[in-house]
Design an enzyme around this catalytic site. Structure first.
Site, PDB file in Angstrom:
ATOM      1  CB  CYS A   7      -0.944  -0.002   1.198  1.00  0.00           C
ATOM      2  SG  CYS A   7      -2.385  -1.076   0.990  1.00  0.00           S
ATOM      3  CG  HIS A  99       2.206 -10.168  -3.785  1.00  0.00           C
ATOM      4  ND1 HIS A  99       1.741 -10.218  -2.491  1.00  0.00           N
ATOM      5  CD2 HIS A  99       3.308 -10.943  -3.816  1.00  0.00           C
ATOM      6  CE1 HIS A  99       2.542 -10.971  -1.770  1.00  0.00           C
ATOM      7  NE2 HIS A  99       3.492 -11.447  -2.542  1.00  0.00           N
ATOM      8  CG  HIS A 101       5.910 -13.773  -6.430  1.00  0.00           C
ATOM      9  ND1 HIS A 101       7.019 -13.165  -5.884  1.00  0.00           N
ATOM     10  CD2 HIS A 101       5.070 -14.023  -5.394  1.00  0.00           C
ATOM     11  CE1 HIS A 101       6.851 -13.046  -4.573  1.00  0.00           C
ATOM     12  NE2 HIS A 101       5.678 -13.557  -4.248  1.00  0.00           N
TER      13      HIS A 101
HETATM   14  P1  5GP Z   1       5.469 -13.104  -0.666  1.00  0.00           P
HETATM   15  O1  5GP Z   1       6.534 -13.816   0.120  1.00  0.00           O
HETATM   16  O2  5GP Z   1       4.506 -12.372   0.235  1.00  0.00           O
HETATM   17  O3  5GP Z   1       4.791 -13.973  -1.679  1.00  0.00           O
HETATM   18  O4  5GP Z   1       6.239 -12.038  -1.531  1.00  0.00           O
HETATM   19  C1  5GP Z   1       6.569 -10.775  -1.069  1.00  0.00           C
HETATM   20  C2  5GP Z   1       7.634 -10.248  -1.991  1.00  0.00           C
HETATM   21  O5  5GP Z   1       7.725  -8.856  -1.798  1.00  0.00           O
HETATM   22  C3  5GP Z   1       9.023 -10.831  -1.730  1.00  0.00           C
HETATM   23  O6  5GP Z   1       9.500 -11.461  -2.908  1.00  0.00           O
HETATM   24  C4  5GP Z   1       9.853  -9.610  -1.326  1.00  0.00           C
HETATM   25  O7  5GP Z   1      11.161  -9.649  -1.839  1.00  0.00           O
HETATM   26  C5  5GP Z   1       9.053  -8.474  -1.908  1.00  0.00           C
HETATM   27  N1  5GP Z   1       9.187  -7.230  -1.165  1.00  0.00           N
HETATM   28  C6  5GP Z   1       9.059  -7.062   0.187  1.00  0.00           C
HETATM   29  N2  5GP Z   1       9.232  -5.774   0.516  1.00  0.00           N
HETATM   30  C7  5GP Z   1       9.452  -5.107  -0.652  1.00  0.00           C
HETATM   31  C8  5GP Z   1       9.701  -3.734  -0.951  1.00  0.00           C
HETATM   32  O8  5GP Z   1       9.749  -2.856  -0.084  1.00  0.00           O
HETATM   33  N3  5GP Z   1       9.879  -3.413  -2.267  1.00  0.00           N
HETATM   34  C9  5GP Z   1       9.832  -4.350  -3.251  1.00  0.00           C
HETATM   35  N4  5GP Z   1      10.032  -3.924  -4.506  1.00  0.00           N
HETATM   36  N5  5GP Z   1       9.604  -5.659  -3.000  1.00  0.00           N
HETATM   37  C10 5GP Z   1       9.421  -6.027  -1.712  1.00  0.00           C
HETATM   38 ZN    ZN Z   2      -1.784  -3.309   1.222  1.00  0.00          ZN
END
Ligand code: 5GP
Ligand code: ZN
Length: 112
Positions: A7, A99, A101
């Site tokens: 957000c 999100h 990937h």
């Molecule tokens: P999840 O583990 O929730 O599926 O993926 C979260 C992703 O967000 C991770 O791959 C992590 O590297 C990425 N991420 C976390 N914080 C940030 C941020 O501040 N900026 C960006 N660009 N990516 C982030």
């Molecule tokens: Zn959010």
């Protein structure tokens, strides 16, 4: 939502390397890429998993796939890519804002 990193990125309060944006979604580079190209496609509305989809959110998500199909080949992913959604902590979700990937830019293996 307060305290949600995505957000804050959407609001411009945290910098990110955006590669695409429209009224409903933003696509930016993951800060810790696990493949040569690692993008995140994030709906602008805050919710955690597909269990929280409603009709509006589902339509937005469907349009996101449509848009990605058009846009991703021009972002270095013309040879193929993988789209992954981690749903919940056991699946590795660390940011509680849904999100996608987008992984690519190299040959990908398959496994858990
Ligand atoms: P999840 O583990 O929730 O599926 O993926 C979260 C992703 O967000 C991770 O791959 C992590 O590297 C990425 N991420 C976390 N914080 C940030 C941020 O501040 N900026 C960006 N660009 N990516 C982030
Ligand atoms: Zn959010």
């Amino acid at each position: 939502m307060d305290n949600c990193v995505f957000c804050k990125i959407i609001a411009g309060e945290i910098p990110s390397r955006k590669v695409y944006e429209n009224e409903e979604i933003v696509v930016f580079e993951d800060i810790e890429p696990i493949t040569r190209i690692h993008l995140l496609c994030v709906p602008k509305e805050h919710y955690k998993t597909i269990a929280e989809l409603n009709e509006f959110r589902a339509e937005t998500l469907g349009r996101a796939f449509y848009t990605l199909g058009k846009v991703l080949p021009s972002l270095g992913l013309q040879d193929g890519y993988r789209i992954v959604i981690n749903q919940g902590e056991q699946a590795g979700q660390t940011v509680p804002h849904l999100h996608l990937h987008i992984l690519g830019g190299e040959k990908l293996g398959w496994g858990k």
